[in-house]
Scaffold this active site. Structure first.
Site, PDB file in Angstrom:
ATOM      1  N   CYS A 122       3.633   3.315  -4.252  1.00 52.75           N
ATOM      2  CA  CYS A 122       3.326   1.902  -4.075  1.00 52.75           C
ATOM      3  C   CYS A 122       3.232   1.215  -5.427  1.00 52.75           C
ATOM      4  O   CYS A 122       2.393   1.562  -6.247  1.00 52.75           O
ATOM      5  CB  CYS A 122       2.007   1.712  -3.326  1.00 52.75           C
ATOM      6  SG  CYS A 122       1.629  -0.046  -3.122  1.00 52.75           S
TER       7      CYS A 122
ATOM      8  N   GLY B  60      16.947  -1.426   2.521  1.00 53.97           N
ATOM      9  CA  GLY B  60      17.930  -2.452   2.829  1.00 53.97           C
ATOM     10  C   GLY B  60      18.752  -2.218   4.072  1.00 53.97           C
ATOM     11  O   GLY B  60      19.788  -2.861   4.251  1.00 53.97           O
TER      12      GLY B  60
ATOM     13  N   THR C  98      12.355  -4.230   5.729  1.00 55.44           N
ATOM     14  CA  THR C  98      12.411  -5.683   5.645  1.00 55.44           C
ATOM     15  C   THR C  98      13.194  -6.336   6.787  1.00 55.44           C
ATOM     16  O   THR C  98      12.871  -7.449   7.207  1.00 55.44           O
ATOM     17  CB  THR C  98      13.036  -6.064   4.282  1.00 55.44           C
ATOM     18  OG1 THR C  98      12.252  -5.434   3.257  1.00 55.44           O
ATOM     19  CG2 THR C  98      13.020  -7.559   4.053  1.00 55.44           C
TER      20      THR C  98
ATOM     21  N   GLY D 247      14.927  -4.843   0.756  1.00 57.59           N
ATOM     22  CA  GLY D 247      16.012  -5.582   1.401  1.00 57.59           C
ATOM     23  C   GLY D 247      17.386  -5.126   0.936  1.00 57.59           C
ATOM     24  O   GLY D 247      17.506  -4.234   0.089  1.00 57.59           O
TER      25      GLY D 247
ATOM     26  N   LYS E 101       1.395   0.817   8.716  1.00 61.51           N
ATOM     27  CA  LYS E 101       0.952   0.186   7.468  1.00 61.51           C
ATOM     28  C   LYS E 101       0.136   1.161   6.621  1.00 61.51           C
ATOM     29  O   LYS E 101      -0.673   1.924   7.143  1.00 61.51           O
ATOM     30  CB  LYS E 101       0.094  -1.033   7.849  1.00 61.51           C
ATOM     31  CG  LYS E 101      -0.541  -1.753   6.682  1.00 61.51           C
ATOM     32  CD  LYS E 101       0.477  -2.431   5.809  1.00 61.51           C
ATOM     33  CE  LYS E 101      -0.075  -2.713   4.411  1.00 61.51           C
ATOM     34  NZ  LYS E 101       0.994  -2.803   3.399  1.00 61.51           N
ATOM     35  N   GLY E 102       0.318   1.106   5.306  1.00 56.48           N
ATOM     36  CA  GLY E 102      -0.371   2.007   4.390  1.00 56.48           C
ATOM     37  C   GLY E 102      -1.884   2.014   4.579  1.00 56.48           C
ATOM     38  O   GLY E 102      -2.508   0.968   4.684  1.00 56.48           O
TER      39      GLY E 102
HETATM   40  C1  LIG Z   1       5.724  -6.386   2.809  1.00 55.58           C
HETATM   41  C2  LIG Z   1       5.938  -4.925   2.546  1.00 55.58           C
HETATM   42  C3  LIG Z   1       4.855  -4.038   2.583  1.00 55.58           C
HETATM   43  C4  LIG Z   1       5.045  -2.690   2.330  1.00 55.58           C
HETATM   44  N1  LIG Z   1       3.983  -1.841   2.405  1.00 55.58           N
HETATM   45  C5  LIG Z   1       4.170  -0.500   2.256  1.00 55.58           C
HETATM   46  C6  LIG Z   1       3.117   0.440   2.441  1.00 55.58           C
HETATM   47  O1  LIG Z   1       1.995   0.071   2.757  1.00 55.58           O
HETATM   48  N2  LIG Z   1       3.375   1.751   2.254  1.00 55.58           N
HETATM   49  C7  LIG Z   1       4.616   2.206   1.916  1.00 55.58           C
HETATM   50  O2  LIG Z   1       4.810   3.403   1.761  1.00 55.58           O
HETATM   51  N3  LIG Z   1       5.651   1.349   1.747  1.00 55.58           N
HETATM   52  C8  LIG Z   1       5.455   0.015   1.922  1.00 55.58           C
HETATM   53  N4  LIG Z   1       6.525  -0.849   1.782  1.00 55.58           N
HETATM   54  C9  LIG Z   1       7.831  -0.311   1.429  1.00 55.58           C
HETATM   55  C10 LIG Z   1       8.717  -0.102   2.667  1.00 55.58           C
HETATM   56  O3  LIG Z   1       8.166   0.838   3.538  1.00 55.58           O
HETATM   57  C11 LIG Z   1      10.127   0.360   2.259  1.00 55.58           C
HETATM   58  O4  LIG Z   1      10.003   1.551   1.511  1.00 55.58           O
HETATM   59  C12 LIG Z   1      10.859  -0.656   1.413  1.00 55.58           C
HETATM   60  O5  LIG Z   1      10.592  -1.956   1.889  1.00 55.58           O
HETATM   61  C13 LIG Z   1      12.352  -0.452   1.341  1.00 55.58           C
HETATM   62  O6  LIG Z   1      12.956  -0.572   2.593  1.00 55.58           O
HETATM   63  P1  LIG Z   1      13.634  -1.963   3.103  1.00 55.58           P
HETATM   64  O7  LIG Z   1      14.532  -2.424   2.021  1.00 55.58           O
HETATM   65  O8  LIG Z   1      14.339  -1.602   4.350  1.00 55.58           O
HETATM   66  O9  LIG Z   1      12.522  -2.907   3.342  1.00 55.58           O
HETATM   67  C14 LIG Z   1       6.327  -2.205   2.031  1.00 55.58           C
HETATM   68  C15 LIG Z   1       7.410  -3.087   2.004  1.00 55.58           C
HETATM   69  C16 LIG Z   1       7.246  -4.442   2.260  1.00 55.58           C
HETATM   70  C17 LIG Z   1       8.431  -5.341   2.216  1.00 55.58           C
END
Ligand SMILES: Cc1cc2nc3c(=O)[nH]c(=O)nc-3n(C[C@H](O)[C@H](O)[C@H](O)COP(=O)(O)O)c2cc1C
Ligand SMILES: Cc1cc2nc3c(=O)[nH]c(=O)nc-3n(C[C@H](O)[C@H](O)[C@H](O)COP(=O)(O)OP(=O)(O)OC[C@H]3O[C@@H](n4cnc5c(N)ncnc54)[C@H](O)[C@@H]3O)c2cc1C
Ligand SMILES: Cc1cc2nc3c(=O)[nH]c(=O)nc-3n(C[C@H](O)[C@H](O)[C@H](O)COP(=O)(O)OP(=O)(O)OC[C@H]3O[C@@H](n4cnc5c(N)ncnc54)[C@H](O)[C@@H]3O)c2cc1C
Ligand SMILES: Cc1cc2nc3c(=O)[nH]c(=O)nc-3n(C[C@H](O)[C@H](O)[C@H](O)COP(=O)(O)O)c2cc1C
Ligand code: FES
Ligand code: FES
Lengths: 303, 254, 303, 254
Positions: free
Chosen positions: A130, A244, A266, A217, A45-46
């Site tokens: 972010c 996604g 996600t 997603g 987590k960030g």
């Molecule tokens: C609920 C949530 C919180 C996220 N928090 C961070 C974060 O703290 N730092 C970061 O670099 N990306 C964060 N992301 C982005 C994800 O790491 C990722 O780049 C993004 O969701 C795209 O990938 P996905 O479609 O597989 O989820 C977050 C995404 C979600 C859905």
């Protein structure tokens, strides 16, 4: 036997499958569901320099084949991470990547400095994308000079691999990728979330407390895949691809487009065991296609 | 231990036009469930439902490996779950969240509204085992909305308010005459719409009665991975899925 | 009775529902399915100065809650449109908007000039955001100076309403919107498709002949809605909103975010009657919410 | 006239492990269907199927208002259509595309492979009505893949090739002995995988026999609105869904 090891700037991952920051907590949340030692890596987590309460509730909206989030980097700060959380999670035989964030360059540098010399932490992810914080965050990732500035500043204080996380909310992602490559990034990860918005027609109000939020997603997969492909053709450093990924086939597609490793985001919410299934599916694909080394897939798109 | 488990729909028993019991069965054992725990249910193959849906456990039968849910059909996912054929496959992530603190040899008032009656059979069973007395107070718009009374009556006295007066006392739950002697109770448990729970906690707090409220924030994961489901507490923003869904009302800053 | 009339730069539409260019042919394709006279307007398939064969097959890939297309502006040229097609379709009691395209500014101007004085054509859509052509197209829409240049050039020769169609593939869409507003655009329409890509893991090849293509459908709705909201807060000219509108609720959301009219695109493929259903659903929403004039919805988001 | 029409699944009759007949019924009349016409079928409520699926009409019964499709389950949509319960609602957009030109009092060879046998009952019926003689030639990998032989045998002589020789002659369709006397035929109709159709047209053209090929390009709309389904012809890129799916092989530049 398929070789699943991949290499991110000299750092060997046992397989290309890692978990995306903000979607996997600190790993512990998944301990009941999977064997964390099997993962290529965990992007936690960030983290920020100080405690952050994040944005107000509601922080989430479901969208077609995706979701918006507006968490806003809620975390207890880098010191809490290093003193309290990391000692609990460092036991796992996988790479732990802190995802570092800041409102100003100095914040990023201060967080990175705290990570210098921490045993077992062999690289960091520099999040300049972010979309859910008022100052800093995505602002760094959508302008080439500021992306370069923050990368350079962190590079100056941190000598292990730096993976710069890029924003998809730009006209030309290759320009930023080349910029941070030149500034000393060892790798780029992409994509972070697309800036989106949801409205509740019944109440006439935005669904999120912040009005806009980050879209993730399968909905964004085509955009993410395109950007990975563009960046692969623009830089020499390895790419950690995401956006996604829901199954092994998606992961293969990201590798064919040029990803050395991938992050599962996600999808973890919907199936907390999916990351491990994806490792198995990648291996099965390799076996079925007579591929003995997963590295053959990287950028293997036939055009 | 939390897990993902495959189930089969044994039945969907509609109670009125908007709510039903979903009974799921499994080949393997069911994990231990505490009153207040919930599950994240995957709506199978629905074009417009992407995430799982958090639903409290209504009942569990460890002998027959069944688990059941009381669900109000309010939107896409809950409507589709209620339309599943018997035999359909459904997988759930569970048990999630914390649970109610059941008191020993005390006098408990359980206040539910809307889908917020779901966690209260398991809670009442546990309270009875601990020699506590249970009084239920359910609020609804109209008598049509009041369901499962016989079930609840097994565990305690059931009081009802309806807004149109068609069943029980007329008015909102907090207007029920039971509040005239509210200090008879050692604890209040509540689940339902936020405004109702806020009103209940206010009365509880001003009478120095412990009040536990179970929140229903929107969730993406349900097990602490996304930080989407927070509620402000005296300790800062806390995840309803891991620090809750049950909170001592005094800790909530809503 | 609900007033459904809306006004785009002095041009009155009988309702806010129009159909998106490239997803509705020339209207005729829908004659069997719906009464075209009921539509607020029809944005016809993209037109160029000369005949274009478009891109090679395959031009389409299904994606999660969306699709990629790489049609590449196949059309028989503006003269064919005016001489052969328009005479057939001008009978409908709805606004017909040509969607004009070019590789260089002169092409746009030449096409616009042909539309000057054509009876019954009361406005045009200037497409500076087509991602599927090698030169021109999106290139105009992702750079502010070129967006301004092409808008100015067309403005100089065309005096009826010009609706400039914006690309979502930019860092800051408000900058482009303000630019074209300053250059004389009467309205902006947004969004065009997001640049995306699909890969077939089985063959290791891109699905589209052009490798990348344009993403449309509900997947992009959150991004589109956010951009409409941003542009609404940045310009004074009316907005024609689109991107993944599948039903009346979606349309309402776009109006609340700031759209004066909306375009229905990909949804037409799945339900050829959807545009008319959306008109009915908007009316029903207004009745249920005590709204007597649909214009009250425009930008009505409560924040 | 093209329309969107609601149907109910009457049955899904599986013919082998990978193909089935989908029979749909309606309360209202079924539009006139020409041999070669197809429909765009909406796969109901499937999480990962966004667009409709184009499928040729296999048979139609105007008395009973039923329409049927021969479908190979090759992916997400076709698998889901084959798993629908009887009574499920399905809507289709139809009739789409052009049709075969059936000849009068001639000798026709119909060559099908894969799902490309679907349009050929309707075509054969029409040919018979026009006093033409029908010979079928079906190619497949193995005997398992050869289905509906009895149905086709009602309309003409059925020849078969299988790649493994398990039924009929061994080899590809174009290696069948019927090609030794190919000039006996006045016309060849073909539908199936592109390589097969190309090989067939080549033989037809070199023997000066008219050849009509029905293409199965990927489609987004099916009625000329999107221009996604083009094939290069002597007249330029043409939409398979409106100018086709049936083309005179001489016009195709594939
Ligand atoms: C609920 C949530 C919180 C996220 N928090 C961070 C974060 O703290 N730092 C970061 O670099 N990306 C964060 N992301 C982005 C994800 O790491 C990722 O780049 C993004 O969701 C795209 O990938 P996905 O479609 O597989 O989820 C977050 C995404 C979600 C859905
Ligand atoms: C811990 C927990 C336990 C729960 N237990 C039960 C239970 O036992 N029985 C039961 O019927 N319901 C319960 N709920 C609520 C249930 O999760 C929602 O009703 C359900 O997710 C709605 O899904 P849907 O697809 O039907 O609605 P959607 O179509 O997604 O939404 C319909 C409308 O409801 C709103 N909505 C959806 N989910 C929520 C939510 N969680 N909070 C507030 N508004 C929401 C949406 O914004 C939308 O306006 C519980 C929720 C939580 C968090
Ligand atoms: C005019 C027309 C008539 C047709 N008639 C029939 C019929 O009568 N019976 C029948 O079984 N099939 C027929 N088809 C083919 C049928 O449309 C596809 O098999 C179907 O759309 C596949 O959908 P799916 O969701 O099962 O596969 P998907 O999961 O979408 O795809 C599975 C794989 O098949 C490929 N694919 C999907 N559609 C096509 C296509 N149209 N062409 C080439 N490759 C494709 C995909 O790229 C993917 O690799 C016809 C197609 C057309 C255009
Ligand atoms: C097949 C297809 C062809 C398109 N052709 C054009 C075009 O010629 N000109 C144009 O301005 N937009 C074109 N578009 C973009 C649409 O007009 C619209 O901007 C986009 O699809 C987003 O809306 P939607 O999600 O509702 O489809 C096309 C879109 C599709 C799917
Ligand atoms: S729902 Fe994800 S942390 Fe609570
Ligand atoms: S499939 Fe849309 S034009 Fe043919």
């Amino acid at each position: 036997m398929v070789n699943l090891n991949v290499d991110i700037a000299g750092l060997k991952l046992k397989n290309p499958v890692t978990t995306a920051s903000g979607t996997f907590g600190f790993g512990e949340e998944f301990e009941d569901f999977i064997d964390l030692n099997k993962l290529g890596g965990i992007f936690v987590k960030g983290l920020t320099l100080h405690n952050r309460e994040g944005n107000d509730y509601p922080r989430m909206a479901e969208t077609p084949s995706g979701m918006l989030n507006a968490v806003g980097l809620q975390n207890k700060g880098i010191d809490y991470f290093l003193n309290t959380i990391y000692p609990r999670i460092k036991k796992w035989d996988t790479e732990i990547f802190p995802n570092i964030n800041g409102s100003v360059v100095e914040d990023y540098v201060a967080v990175a400095e705290k990570l210098v010399g921490v045993e077992g932490i062999n690289g960091l992810e520099l999040n300049i994308s972010c979309p859910n914080v008022k100052e800093g965050g995505m602002a760094f990732g959508v302008s080439c000079p500021s992306a370069i500035a923050v990368t350079k500043a962190v590079r100056d204080v941190y000598d292990k691999p730096i993976i710069v996380k890029l924003s998809p909310n730009v006209t030309d992602i290759t320009e930023i990728a080349k910029g941070v490559e030149g500034a000393g990034a060892d790798s780029v990860s992409l994509v972070n979330t697309l800036l989106g918005m949801a409205i509740d027609a019944a109440t006439k109000k935005p669904v999120l407390s912040t009005i806009t939020g980050g879209l993730s997603g399968p909905a964004i997969k085509p955009v993410a895949l395109r950007m990975v492909w563009q960046v692969y053709n623009a830089v020499k450093i390895p790419i950690v691809g995401m956006g996604g990924i829901m199954n092994g086939t998606d992961a293969i597609e990201f590798m064919l487009a040029g990803s050395t490793a991938i992050q599962v985001g996600t999808a973890n919410f919907i199936d907390p065991q999916i990351s491990i299934k994806i490792i198995d599916e990648i291996e099965a694909y390799c076996i079925n296609n007579g591929i003995t080394d997963v590295n053959e897939l990287i950028g293997g798109l036939i055009t | 231990m939390k897990r993902v488990q495959d189930f089969t729909v044994i039945e969907t028993q509609w109670l009125n036009s908007t709510s039903y019991l979903l009974v799921l069965g499994s080949q393997s054992n069911i994990e231990e469930i505490r009153p207040g725990n919930f599950a994240e249910i995957k709506v199978p193959d629905a074009a417009d439902v992407f995430l799982r849906r958090p639903i409290s456990v209504y009942d569990v039968d460890h002998q027959n490996n069944t688990i059941s849910f009381y669900i109000k059909a309010i939107g896409k996912g809950t409507i589709k779950l209620g339309a599943l054929d018997n035999g359909s496959k459904v997988d759930i992530v569970y048990p999630l969240g914390n649970s109610f603190n059941s008191i020993e040899s005390g006098n408990a008032l359980i206040i539910g509204g809307g889908s917020g009656i779901a966690p209260f059979t398991l809670l009442a069973e546990e309270l009875k085992e601990k020699n506590s007395k249970v009084t239920y107070l359910f609020g609804a718009r109209t008598s049509e909305d009041i369901v499962l009374q016989d079930e609840f009556a097994k565990h305690g006295n059931v009081l009802v308010t309806t807004e149109d007066g068609s069943l029980g006392e007329k008015g909102l739950v907090t207007q029920h005459s039971v509040f005239n002697n509210i200090t008879d109770f050692d604890i209040i448990y509540t689940c339902g719409p936020d405004p109702m729970m806020k009103a209940v906690s206010k009365i509880a707090e001003s009478n120095d009665i412990v009040c536990e409220a179970s929140l229903e924030n929107m969730m993406a994961c349900g097990f602490g991975a996304c930080l989407c489901c927070v509620t402000p507490t005296v300790r800062g923003n806390e995840c309803v899925c891991t620090e809750g869904p049950v909170f001592n009302s005094k800790d909530l800053k809503w």
